[in-house]
Motif scaffolding. Structure first.
Motif, PDB file in Angstrom:
ATOM      1  N   ASN A  51       0.833  -1.197   0.000  1.00 38.52           N
ATOM      2  CA  ASN A  51       0.000   0.000   0.000  1.00 38.52           C
ATOM      3  C   ASN A  51       0.866   1.245   0.000  1.00 38.52           C
ATOM      4  OD1 ASN A  51      -2.601  -1.251   0.296  1.00 38.52           O
ATOM      5  ND2 ASN A  51      -1.900  -1.816   2.349  1.00 38.52           N
ATOM      6  N   ILE A  52       0.440   2.254  -0.717  1.00 41.42           N
ATOM      7  CA  ILE A  52       1.136   3.542  -0.690  1.00 41.42           C
ATOM      8  C   ILE A  52       0.683   4.311   0.544  1.00 41.42           C
ATOM      9  CG2 ILE A  52       1.513   5.711  -1.929  1.00 41.42           C
ATOM     10  CD1 ILE A  52       2.687   3.098  -3.253  1.00 41.42           C
ATOM     11  N   LEU A  53      -0.637   4.358   0.763  1.00 33.91           N
ATOM     12  CA  LEU A  53      -1.177   5.028   1.953  1.00 33.91           C
ATOM     13  C   LEU A  53      -1.810   3.971   2.840  1.00 33.91           C
ATOM     14  CD1 LEU A  53      -3.054   7.970   0.198  1.00 33.91           C
ATOM     15  CD2 LEU A  53      -1.024   8.200   1.609  1.00 33.91           C
ATOM     16  N   ASN A  54      -1.659   4.104   4.151  1.00 31.35           N
ATOM     17  CA  ASN A  54      -2.347   3.171   5.029  1.00 31.35           C
ATOM     18  C   ASN A  54      -3.761   3.683   5.321  1.00 31.35           C
ATOM     19  OD1 ASN A  54      -2.213   5.074   7.104  1.00 31.35           O
ATOM     20  ND2 ASN A  54      -0.297   4.242   7.907  1.00 31.35           N
TER      21      ASN A  54
ATOM     22  N   GLN B 193      -4.056   7.165   6.883  1.00 32.39           N
ATOM     23  CA  GLN B 193      -3.687   8.252   5.964  1.00 32.39           C
ATOM     24  C   GLN B 193      -4.785   8.496   4.925  1.00 32.39           C
ATOM     25  OE1 GLN B 193      -0.135   6.325   4.701  1.00 32.39           O
ATOM     26  NE2 GLN B 193       1.192   7.378   6.163  1.00 32.39           N
TER      27      GLN B 193
END
Lengths: 795, 356
Positions: free
Chosen positions: A485-488, A491
């Motif tokens: 994932n780039i953002l959790n 976020q």
């Protein structure tokens, strides 16, 4: 670090153009920050002599002067108090530009009298802040001579930024050396005669603590004349913005900026007994050359004699042994002070000095005696007298760093092939001696490079000299992903909240994480939020809540004639100044006019139901799917107690609040409008990250929908939600919706009573509801609501 | 044999007189009503026989169809006339104004989202750390010991809490997130860390709070050349330009070696800054190869792993890209500024759509 081009060429024999050198400086890490071609700036200014001086007929403070400028005599109107007949001045002719304000001189009538040109002060020429009067040149100056020659300004002054690691370039010689390494010419060695000295120094030196000062070289001079420095020396210092003081002081400054070797001279006749280098005693104090009294602490390195403190080692000398024009005998100091101790002391006492700046970055130990030699030569030449032998206390340790590396390491780090041959050749140009065994290249680092400790440092040297522009460009896209994932989830939640809130008319603000403790007692424990060194009294704590800064924003914009506010911020607020006590909060404010009076609408104002709706729809957006949201009255003290609610999700944690700002708080922030706020504690929202991409199963009924209306008279204090839930719970399957459609209070209903009307929507999944089904459920609804609200149905 | 000619003539005569829906109705009743002419004729068919009945029935049915046809078409005609009349009377003044209905996203949020979008596409995940940091994470672990001269350039804010005997600080850069992340995760690592940073400095070009984004890549081969490649893609994508002059020059940060500062070319046209080409240089970010000491501080073997890091100012990126001239206006909460420089909430930065 400032230096002039002519000074540089005393150390560098070069055929390169100035522009090439300028580019090279930046490309080897000595970033050129400013260049002043003073020759050009001052080319029009010449020596003039005032022949006549009389009062201006129309102005008390102005004078009419006739000035001889060589080829002609001109009339100049002058306002300087010190202008007088016979004086030699700096004349700016018509057409020249005054450096300090870029004003172009024109022939002009001043109070009715023609004036051609101007006589200048040092301030106007940008040389110093002296603006009380015009410059008085020496009698002997020739009329018409170029002013820049007299002041040694016929030069280019370069200012470069020196990064903290490059202590070797804090002297002009070091800069020349680095340029020579980068192929810009040949480093010239200054010829220094080595005086042996004709007698033993009468002042002995004792180092009591060799951790704070490893070596101290002293030389005694007798019968010197501390005159004014010769022109070449004064001009050199002036060219880099230093004010000449006296020959002895100027010489030490020159050696510092030339060789990067801080020195100090003591008036030897004021020293009692021997020199003692020791740590300060608590409570000791001393008057430094900057005319300030400093209170010293144990651990600070002081230079003392047998009675008093003379100076702070490596930082600043003292007033008591300072050299004046009457000084006859002096002691010259060249020492090695500890970097960390110098930094600590300097910071502790807040003294910034050129010496401290150099010592805390590390000084070439080999400069200790070289500095004495160069200064000796200059003192004897300028001030005369005789010198003693050099008295050396401690050890000058030449702690040469040894670093092993290989071309494969360097290539791997830089991203392109560097051969052994190229590597060794670059290193040797830097004065780094190498020896190779197999792949390993052993480097011996010269004493002036105190910053090279490891292989990584060597890689920087290589690419610095080779040029960063020679680094190729490589692709960084990967064949397979390394991050799932780039953002959790958290976020994503923040980002979604931001866009949602802005989409319902709020403008996002970003305000400081600090705020004023005076307004914040209500929001948290301000004693736990203090900043030790705040930027101002109004920003003295970390914000316990997003509201104070947003409320101030409302106040500010109110003054800018705004009367409708929908603003929000998403950011952190703090429970204390511990790293873990930071929370993510979304806070929105709606205040003032909701709909402007217009051809279509009546004017309306925002109320708490606007922010309640925004908050609940925000929660709905962030947590789609089934959840139980309940509202209760328990709000923090910055809310109006009767007009606010807290929102609980699934009967567990409180996720947020909405309501009207407490009038007391509003008053404190000088806000008159009703201010409706919501806060959502984003970290408290339960994680509802999708476990499946499938949506829940959809059951649709095709049977007829029936609605029935009911009205109840209940006590005012009973919450309307009670009516809705007690109706709902009668039959979870058949009752599809319950909605309040009317609400009113009237004395006819009885004291403290209100009427609530609900519309109930019924539908079955199995059949069309018959009249008796409907009347059965209707009477159950009436009973349930009457029971839980102690109200009565209205017929 | 009847030929119903009279009936047809009568129908034609009657159908010319329609003025409204009622007259159509009368017409229908007269011919098709229970006692209407056609209905009565139909009834009479029963008294006929054989061929005659068949022929009469055929004719009557045709006439009946024509009557229905007349009714339908005349009804539509009249309805249309009526609607036309109604439409002519139903006009509104379309020049009366209506109001807008969206708020704005702050330029700092916009730029952070743009940066995340670009690096996300390059497989960098978003890491975070607290704004109050330990002295160790902010400095010491980043190879900046207590008395390092670089510390003085940071103008640090201190708070009253302590960790391991050292006062905590408001982080002076986003670099401590490198430390936190490397302690949590083993290589390969690719991350960016946008966030708030603080320095005790307040003037025309400094704000005590500002934003940075940190980048970190640690694996077995990433080198200076990858760093250049990484920043080139980022800057070109961010500034939405195919041509970009980029200059690396040596600098110094205690936590990288070699260190570089990166400049980009620009030209000025009137008041506009055009990023990309040009003879003049703008400093845009600092970067370098992660110092082996930093890796050792987080228990990563610096002989096996290496990589690069970079850091840049969000406000500076925003100012250059969007032509905002004053740093301090970002935090001024002047709604005129926010409404002017803010972004639409529906405008979510995208690699396939629009970045801004």
């Amino acid at each position: 670090m400032k230096f002039s081009y002519s000074w540089l060429t005393e150390h560098l024999k070069t055929s390169a153009h100035f522009e090439e050198i300028e580019k090279k400086l930046t490309s080897i890490g000595l970033e050129v920050e400013d260049i002043q071609d003073t020759g050009k700036t001052y080319q029009d200014f010449i020596v003039g002599q005032v022949l006549e001086e009389k009062k201006h007929p129309n102005a008390d403070k102005l004078k009419l002067c006739k000035v001889d400028i060589g080829k002609e005599k001109v009339d100049v109107v002058c306002g300087a108090p010190n202008v007088e007949k016979g004086m030699k001045v700096v004349y700016a002719p018509v057409g020249s530009t005054i450096p300090v304000n870029q004003m172009k001189i024109k022939a002009a009538k001043i109070r009715g009298v023609e004036s051609y040109g101007m006589m200048c002060s040092e301030y106007e020429l940008g040389i110093s802040n002296e603006h009380d009067g015009i410059i008085r040149l020496e009698e002997k100056e020739t009329i018409g001579r170029s002013f820049s020659e007299i002041y040694g300004l016929n030069d280019i002054v370069i200012e470069i930024g020196i990064t903290p690691n490059r202590q070797d370039c804090l002297g002009v010689k070091g800069i020349a050396r680095d340029l020579a390494s980068a192929g810009m010419g040949e480093l010239l060695e200054r010829k220094i005669s080595r005086e042996k000295g004709s007698f033993k120094s009468p002042i002995k030196i004792e180092i009591q603590d060799n951790k704070i000062c490893s070596a101290f070289a002293g030389r005694y001079f007798r019968n010197v004349k501390n005159t004014e420095s010769p022109e070449w020396l004064k001009n050199k210092l002036k060219s880099i913005g230093l004010r000449p003081i006296s020959a002895l002081v100027d010489i030490t400054n020159f050696v510092m900026f030339d060789e990067n070797r801080p020195l100090h001279v003591y008036d030897a006749d004021k020293i009692d007994g021997k020199i003692i280098v020791r740590t300060a005693n608590d409570g000791e104090s001393f008057l430094a050359l900057d005319e300030k009294d400093y209170h010293l602490k144990n651990g600070m390195c002081v230079i003392a004699d047998e009675k008093k403190v003379l100076g702070l080692g490596g930082i600043m000398g003292g007033e008591s042994t300072g050299c004046s024009t009457g000084t006859k005998n002096v002691l010259l100091e060249s020492a090695l002070f500890d970097e960390i101790n110098t930094a600590k002391t300097g910071r502790n006492l807040s003294i910034l000095s050129d010496a401290r700046y150099r010592f805390e970055r590390g000084i070439d130990p080999n400069s200790t005696l070289k500095g004495i030699d160069l200064a000796t030569q200059l003192i004897l030449e300028i001030c005369g007298g005789e010198c003693s032998e050099v008295e050396l206390a401690g050890n000058i340790k030449e702690n040469k760093n040894e670093v092993s590396t290989s071309s494969s390491y360097i290539s791997r780090r830089l991203g392109f092939e560097v051969s052994d041959k190229e590597l060794i050749s670059i290193l040797s140009s830097l004065g780094i001696e190498t020896s190779q065994t197999g792949e390993v290249i052993k480097c011996s680092i010269p004493s002036w490079r105190q910053d090279i400790h490891g292989e990584a440092d060597i890689s920087e040297e290589v690419i610095r000299i080779k040029g960063y522009e020679n680094i190729p460009i490589s692709n960084i896209r990967l064949k397979s992903k390394i991050n799932k994932n780039i953002l959790n989830y958290a976020q994503k939640k923040l980002m979604k909240a931001r866009h949602f809130i802005a989409s319902i008319e709020y403008d996002e603000l970003v305000t400081f994480s600090f705020t004023d403790s005076k307004n914040c007692a209500v929001f948290g424990d301000i004693n736990k939020l203090k900043i030790v060194n705040p930027i101002s009294e109004e920003l003295d704590i970390l914000r316990p809540n997003l509201l104070p800064n947003l409320l101030q924003a409302i106040k500010k914009n109110k003054n800018r004639n705004f009367d409708s506010f929908s603003i929000f911020e998403i950011g952190s607020q703090y429970r204390s100044t511990s790293p873990e006590d930071q929370l993510n909060v979304a806070c929105g404010i709606k205040s003032g006019i909701k709909t402007e009076k217009s051809w279509k609408n009546m004017q309306t104002e925002f109320d708490i139901y606007d922010v309640k709706q925004d908050l609940t729809s925000l929660i709905d957006y962030l947590m789609p799917g089934n959840k139980k949201i309940s509202v209760s009255n328990d709000c923090p003290s910055w809310y109006h107690p009767g007009r606010s609610g807290s929102i609980k999700i699934n009967n567990s944690v409180i996720a947020g609040y909405f309501g009207e700002l407490h009038p007391r708080v509003a008053n404190q922030f000088k806000i008159k409008n009703k201010t409706n706020i919501f806060e959502l504690y984003l970290d408290e929202l339960p994680n509802t990250e999708k476990k499946t991409t499938n949506k829940p199963v959809l059951n649709l009924s095709d049977f007829q929908i029936v609605t029935r209306d009911f009205a109840f008279v209940i006590d005012k204090k009973v919450k309307s939600e009670e009516v809705v839930t007690s109706a709902f719970k009668v039959d979870k399957e058949l009752i599809r919706n319950v909605e309040i459609f009317d609400l009113f209070e009237d004395d006819s209903l009885g004291k403290d009573k209100k009427s609530i009307a609900i519309k109930v929507t019924l539908q079955s999944n199995e059949k069309t509801l018959a009249e008796n089904d409907i009347s059965e459920i209707s009477s159950k609804i009436i009973k349930s609501v009457e029971k839980s609200t102690s109200g009565t149905v209205r017929s | 044999m009847k030929d119903f000619r009279e009936l047809e003539t009568e129908i034609k005569k009657a159908s010319d007189k329609f003025t409204n829906i009622e007259s159509i109705n009368e017409f229908r009743i007269k011919f098709l009503g229970k006692k209407g002419i056609i209905s009565l004729e139909m009834k009479e068919l029963a008294s006929l026989s054989g061929d005659e009945r068949k022929q009469h029935a055929e004719k009557l049915n045709k006439i009946k169809d024509s009557v229905l046809e007349i009714i339908a078409s005349k009804t539509e005609e009249l309805n249309n006339e009526e609607l036309e009349k109604k439409l002519n009377s139903e006009t509104l003044d379309i020049t009366l104004s209506t109001s807008k209905s969206y708020g704005t996203i702050h330029p700092i949020s916009q730029v952070i989202e743009e940066v995340i979008t670009i690096f996300g596409d390059l497989d960098f995940f978003v890491a975070e750390g607290p704004e109050v940091e330990t002295d160790y994470n902010n400095f010491t672990a980043l190879n900046t010991s207590e008395h390092h001269p670089a510390r003085q350039m940071h103008d640090t804010f201190y708070v009253e809490t302590e960790t391991d005997g050292m006062p905590n600080v408001l982080r002076t850069h986003t670099s401590p997130v490198q430390i936190r992340s490397m302690l949590k995760q083993k290589p390969p690592i690719r991350l960016i860390a946008p966030g708030k940073t603080f320095r005790c400095d307040n003037d025309q070009t400094h704000s005590p709070m500002f934003h940075q984004v940190e980048g970190l890549v640690i694996d077995q081969e990433s080198n200076m050349s990858h760093l250049k490649g990484c920043l080139e893609i980022f800057l070109k994508t961010f500034f939405e330009t195919d041509r970009l002059n980029m200059r690396f020059r040596p600098s110094h940060f205690p936590f990288t070696e070699p260190s570089a500062e990166v400049d980009i070319g620009y030209t000025k046209k009137g008041n506009q800054l055009i990023i990309g080409e040009g003879e003049d240089w703008l400093e845009i970010l600092g970067c370098g190869m992660v110092h082996p000491n930093v890796l050792e501080n987080v228990n990563i073997n610096s002989n096996e792993y290496q990589g690069y890091a970079f850091g840049m100012g969000i406000e500076r990126l925003a100012m250059l890209k969007y032509g905002i001239s004053d740093l301090r206006t970002f935090f001024d909460s002047d709604l005129r500024w926010n409404k002017h420089y803010g972004f639409s909430p529906l405008n979510i930065p995208s690699i396939i759509g629009d970045l801004s």
